[in-house]
Scaffold this motif. Structure first.
Motif, PDB file in Angstrom:
ATOM      1  N   SER A 158       0.858  -1.185   0.000  1.00 35.59           N
ATOM      2  CA  SER A 158       0.000   0.000   0.000  1.00 35.59           C
ATOM      3  C   SER A 158       0.892   1.231   0.000  1.00 35.59           C
ATOM      4  N   TRP A 159       0.508   2.242  -0.817  1.00 30.60           N
ATOM      5  CA  TRP A 159       1.369   3.424  -0.978  1.00 30.60           C
ATOM      6  C   TRP A 159       0.480   4.631  -1.257  1.00 30.60           C
ATOM      7  N   THR A 160       0.515   5.614  -0.372  1.00 28.74           N
ATOM      8  CA  THR A 160      -0.270   6.827  -0.546  1.00 28.74           C
ATOM      9  C   THR A 160       0.623   8.042  -0.313  1.00 28.74           C
ATOM     10  N   VAL A 161       0.625   8.954  -1.272  1.00 31.89           N
ATOM     11  CA  VAL A 161       1.421  10.182  -1.175  1.00 31.89           C
ATOM     12  C   VAL A 161       0.491  11.378  -1.264  1.00 31.89           C
ATOM     13  N   THR A 162       0.702  12.343  -0.371  1.00 29.03           N
ATOM     14  CA  THR A 162      -0.024  13.607  -0.399  1.00 29.03           C
ATOM     15  C   THR A 162       0.965  14.729  -0.678  1.00 29.03           C
ATOM     16  N   MET A 163       0.696  15.488  -1.716  1.00 29.02           N
ATOM     17  CA  MET A 163       1.530  16.634  -2.070  1.00 29.02           C
ATOM     18  C   MET A 163       1.006  17.861  -1.315  1.00 29.02           C
ATOM     19  N   THR A 164       1.800  18.374  -0.383  1.00 33.76           N
ATOM     20  CA  THR A 164       1.335  19.475   0.459  1.00 33.76           C
ATOM     21  C   THR A 164       1.769  20.842  -0.043  1.00 33.76           C
ATOM     22  N   GLY A 165       2.694  20.879  -0.990  1.00 29.84           N
ATOM     23  CA  GLY A 165       3.143  22.149  -1.545  1.00 29.84           C
ATOM     24  C   GLY A 165       4.211  21.915  -2.591  1.00 29.84           C
ATOM     25  N   PRO A 166       4.491  22.913  -3.429  1.00 33.35           N
ATOM     26  CA  PRO A 166       5.489  22.734  -4.477  1.00 33.35           C
ATOM     27  C   PRO A 166       6.910  22.761  -3.930  1.00 33.35           C
ATOM     28  N   GLY A 167       7.733  21.884  -4.473  1.00 29.00           N
ATOM     29  CA  GLY A 167       9.163  21.916  -4.169  1.00 29.00           C
ATOM     30  C   GLY A 167       9.887  22.662  -5.274  1.00 29.00           C
ATOM     31  N   THR A 168      10.489  23.784  -4.955  1.00 29.70           N
ATOM     32  CA  THR A 168      11.010  24.658  -6.011  1.00 29.70           C
ATOM     33  C   THR A 168      12.500  24.962  -5.919  1.00 29.70           C
ATOM     34  N   ILE A 169      13.160  24.594  -4.825  1.00 26.00           N
ATOM     35  CA  ILE A 169      14.563  24.974  -4.681  1.00 26.00           C
ATOM     36  C   ILE A 169      15.437  23.757  -4.388  1.00 26.00           C
ATOM     37  N   GLY A 170      15.251  23.126  -3.229  1.00 19.02           N
ATOM     38  CA  GLY A 170      16.093  22.031  -2.794  1.00 19.02           C
ATOM     39  C   GLY A 170      17.186  22.518  -1.848  1.00 19.02           C
ATOM     40  N   PRO A 171      17.920  21.613  -1.251  1.00 13.83           N
ATOM     41  CA  PRO A 171      17.787  20.163  -1.357  1.00 13.83           C
ATOM     42  C   PRO A 171      16.437  19.666  -0.821  1.00 13.83           C
ATOM     43  N   PHE A 172      15.964  18.580  -1.434  1.00 10.35           N
ATOM     44  CA  PHE A 172      14.730  17.932  -1.021  1.00 10.35           C
ATOM     45  C   PHE A 172      15.124  16.700  -0.206  1.00 10.35           C
ATOM     46  N   VAL A 173      14.899  16.772   1.093  1.00 12.80           N
ATOM     47  CA  VAL A 173      15.457  15.788   2.018  1.00 12.80           C
ATOM     48  C   VAL A 173      14.350  14.924   2.605  1.00 12.80           C
ATOM     49  N   THR A 174      14.597  13.617   2.644  1.00  9.28           N
ATOM     50  CA  THR A 174      13.620  12.648   3.136  1.00  9.28           C
ATOM     51  C   THR A 174      13.827  12.348   4.620  1.00  9.28           C
ATOM     52  N   SER A 175      12.750  11.913   5.250  1.00 10.08           N
ATOM     53  CA  SER A 175      12.828  11.247   6.553  1.00 10.08           C
ATOM     54  C   SER A 175      11.821  10.118   6.542  1.00 10.08           C
ATOM     55  N   ALA A 176      12.124   9.047   7.268  1.00 11.79           N
ATOM     56  CA  ALA A 176      11.270   7.866   7.256  1.00 11.79           C
ATOM     57  C   ALA A 176      11.332   7.172   8.603  1.00 11.79           C
ATOM     58  N   VAL A 177      10.172   6.679   9.044  1.00 17.93           N
ATOM     59  CA  VAL A 177      10.087   5.959  10.312  1.00 17.93           C
ATOM     60  C   VAL A 177       9.230   4.719  10.104  1.00 17.93           C
ATOM     61  N   ALA A 178       9.781   3.561  10.419  1.00 15.45           N
ATOM     62  CA  ALA A 178       8.993   2.334  10.452  1.00 15.45           C
ATOM     63  C   ALA A 178       8.234   2.309  11.777  1.00 15.45           C
ATOM     64  N   LEU A 179       6.905   2.182  11.712  1.00 14.84           N
ATOM     65  CA  LEU A 179       6.074   2.401  12.887  1.00 14.84           C
ATOM     66  C   LEU A 179       5.835   1.160  13.735  1.00 14.84           C
ATOM     67  N   SER A 180       6.218  -0.009  13.252  1.00 14.00           N
ATOM     68  CA  SER A 180       6.037  -1.225  14.046  1.00 14.00           C
ATOM     69  C   SER A 180       6.940  -2.311  13.494  1.00 14.00           C
ATOM     70  N   ALA A 181       6.968  -3.425  14.204  1.00 15.73           N
ATOM     71  CA  ALA A 181       7.678  -4.603  13.720  1.00 15.73           C
ATOM     72  C   ALA A 181       6.653  -5.612  13.223  1.00 15.73           C
ATOM     73  N   GLY A 182       7.123  -6.756  12.761  1.00 13.95           N
ATOM     74  CA  GLY A 182       6.213  -7.783  12.273  1.00 13.95           C
ATOM     75  C   GLY A 182       6.393  -8.019  10.792  1.00 13.95           C
TER      76      GLY A 182
END
Length: 211
Positions: A158-182
């Protein structure tokens, strides 16, 4: 899938589109499928908003469903005068050639803290409205998700992305958190434009099957 079946389905020669939300449910990993076909349905086109959905199937067996998608987006205005669609036929890929990971092909690099980022907006990565295109947004977020999981063989379901605003300059930096194990792990993702006061330009929620 996000590039092959972008949501919403608005053609560039009709309007200047800006996606708002795109969501995918993968029901078949399709390891043995060589070609996909996207069966489109535009559910509603309004004055400023458009909505669509699609079924992604095996191109040689339409009874085999691979994924479903849905999404919504905004029209930023009519396509400019003189717009001409580019002929973009499929090309054959030599399977013997070793290609880079998709996020690397899109220019993603490691930031100083090790997070995946796209260093700057370029014409090759820009959408028609001059902001970071949905393609690199999805691809760099996927790379961040795989890092958070620590499992190169995890399968997204399952994959859902919401675009909250335009990215116009950068750097465009990611962050990610796995919310559970299993065996089914939700991952929370964020993409920020550091050149615009570190504002969030996209968020995502994904569920992966691991192990």
């Amino acid at each position: 899938l996000c590039i092959a079946a972008p949501e919403p389905y608005w053609l560039d020669d009709a309007v200047v589109p800006a996606p708002v939300v795109m969501s995918y449910e993968i029901v078949d990993p399709a390891y043995d499928v060589r070609e996909l076909e996207v069966l489109r349905e535009v559910t509603h086109i309004g004055r400023t908003m458009g909505f669509s959905r699609a079924r992604i199937v095996d191109a040689h067996d339409h009874s085999r469903l691979i994924a479903v998608s849905t999404g919504a987006g905004m029209s930023l205005g009519a396509a400019p005068d003189g717009f001409v669609a580019v002929d973009n036929p499929p090309i054959d890929i030599d399977g013997s050639i070793e290609l880079p990971p998709l996020h690397v092909a899109f220019g993603a690099e490691r930031a100083s803290d090790g997070a995946w980022c796209i260093p700057r907006l370029t014409s090759q990565l820009a959408a028609p409205h001059g902001a970071l295109h949905l393609g690199p947004i999805n691809v760099v977020l996927e790379a961040a998700a795989m890092d958070a999981l620590g499992d190169d063989h995890a399968q997204v379901e399952s994959w859902t992305v919401t675009m909250t605003g335009p990215g116009t300059i950068g750097p465009f930096v990611t962050s990610a958190v796995a919310l559970s194990a299993g065996t089914r792990v939700p991952v929370e993702l964020t993409l920020r434009d550091q050149g615009r006061d570190n504002r969030i330009i996209a968020t995502a929620r994904a569920i992966y099957r691991v192990g």
